[in-house]
Design an enzyme around this catalytic site. Sequence first.
Site, PDB file in Angstrom:
ATOM      1  N   LYS A 162       0.876  -1.167   0.000  1.00 18.39           N
ATOM      2  CA  LYS A 162       0.000   0.000   0.000  1.00 18.39           C
ATOM      3  C   LYS A 162       0.915   1.219   0.000  1.00 18.39           C
ATOM      4  CE  LYS A 162      -4.193   1.543   2.340  1.00 18.39           C
ATOM      5  NZ  LYS A 162      -5.063   1.637   1.176  1.00 18.39           N
TER       6      LYS A 162
HETATM    7  N1  PPE Z   1      -7.818  -2.164  -2.557  1.00 15.57           N
HETATM    8  C1  PPE Z   1      -7.254  -0.953  -2.574  1.00 15.57           C
HETATM    9  C2  PPE Z   1      -6.549  -0.500  -3.790  1.00 15.57           C
HETATM   10  C3  PPE Z   1      -7.341  -0.147  -1.429  1.00 15.57           C
HETATM   11  O1  PPE Z   1      -6.775   1.054  -1.440  1.00 15.57           O
HETATM   12  C4  PPE Z   1      -8.040  -0.607  -0.286  1.00 15.57           C
HETATM   13  C5  PPE Z   1      -8.160   0.251   0.929  1.00 15.57           C
HETATM   14  C6  PPE Z   1      -8.620  -1.890  -0.325  1.00 15.57           C
HETATM   15  C7  PPE Z   1      -8.480  -2.642  -1.490  1.00 15.57           C
HETATM   16  C8  PPE Z   1      -9.324  -2.485   0.854  1.00 15.57           C
HETATM   17  O2  PPE Z   1      -8.411  -2.796   1.878  1.00 15.57           O
HETATM   18  P1  PPE Z   1      -8.843  -2.805   3.412  1.00 15.57           P
HETATM   19  O3  PPE Z   1      -9.066  -1.395   3.816  1.00 15.57           O
HETATM   20  O4  PPE Z   1      -7.704  -3.446   4.106  1.00 15.57           O
HETATM   21  O5  PPE Z   1     -10.081  -3.609   3.506  1.00 15.57           O
HETATM   22  N2  PPE Z   1      -8.257   1.640   0.670  1.00 15.57           N
HETATM   23  C9  PPE Z   1      -7.988   2.580   1.723  1.00 15.57           C
HETATM   24  C10 PPE Z   1      -7.715   3.970   1.186  1.00 15.57           C
HETATM   25  C11 PPE Z   1      -8.880   4.737   0.694  1.00 15.57           C
HETATM   26  C12 PPE Z   1      -8.525   6.158   0.332  1.00 15.57           C
HETATM   27  O6  PPE Z   1      -9.237   6.743  -0.484  1.00 15.57           O
HETATM   28  O7  PPE Z   1      -7.554   6.702   0.874  1.00 15.57           O
HETATM   29  C13 PPE Z   1      -9.067   2.557   2.778  1.00 15.57           C
HETATM   30  O8  PPE Z   1     -10.160   2.040   2.559  1.00 15.57           O
HETATM   31  O9  PPE Z   1      -8.807   3.048   3.878  1.00 15.57           O
END
Ligand code: PPE
Length: 282
Positions: free
Chosen positions: A159
């Site tokens: 990330k």
């Molecule tokens: N894919 C991506 C690309 C992603 O950024 C997130 C979280 C997820 C899947 C889901 O992961 P999880 O939160 O562990 O379930 N995206 C984060 C950032 C959003 C933003 O706009 O900044 C979030 O949901 O916090």
Amino acid sequence: MPIEKVEKIWLNGEFVDWDKAQVHVLTHALHYGSGVFEGIRAYETPSGTAVFRLTEHMERLMDSARIYLMPVPYSTEELINATKELIRVNKLKSCYIRPIAFRGYGEMGLNPLNSPVDVAIATWSWGTYLGDEGLKNGIRAMISSFSRIDPNSLPPAAKATGQYINSILAKMEAIYSNYEEAIMLDSRGFVSEGTGENLFVVKNGVIHTPSTSASILEGITRDTVIELAKDMGYEVVERDLVRSDLFLADEIFVTGTAAEITPIREVDKREIGKPGPVTTAL
Ligand code: PPE
């Protein structure tokens, strides 16, 4: 949504005033995207404020840093404690939490190894990510013309801040095309994920989701949903999905910390419909 300011931000081991948590314009990460971050939520519960899967999020932050050879000068334990303390200091009952570790001010040029690693944790109130209406009744999504980053160019498991330029391109395309969200395909052409969410399809009572081979970020909400769905007796299959799996789905929803569980009611003019029973149950 403008950010709702609170009192303090944790920066390199200290609680500093919100307005003083600043960096230099020659910060390495600002120029080259050399940062790693997390998104976490804390919820109000009958037994007090609880941070949802905090340890797993901090471990993923460390994993992202490991991929980018970034020595984080704090332990997972220290970051966990700092997060909890920060929520107390800011007197928040529920909030969004954004830890970030990044290459700071030191040297310019692509070699990041001589720049310091700065670490910050911020908290603020963040409501629904894709709108109140979207969370309740579903959003409209399009399949993006931008492919999701490939593991051999930018590891989707990390990330990392710079990697989100890919999501930003897809997101803007969706907004300018009058959709709320973009669904990206991987470089092979299989369904990957949303710009900031993982994706699930329900067909004939079975739940399908792209596997980690489809360039996804392995979401912690995704993991929770898989576990809950199995506990509820649903079969969950991790497999490659194609466009028509979306068009012909009984239900589609996306998951993420910010998005929580958001139903998708339309993909590229194909109506999926109101949030279905599986989405609603989850
Ligand atoms: N894919 C991506 C690309 C992603 O950024 C997130 C979280 C997820 C899947 C889901 O992961 P999880 O939160 O562990 O379930 N995206 C984060 C950032 C959003 C933003 O706009 O900044 C979030 O949901 O916090």
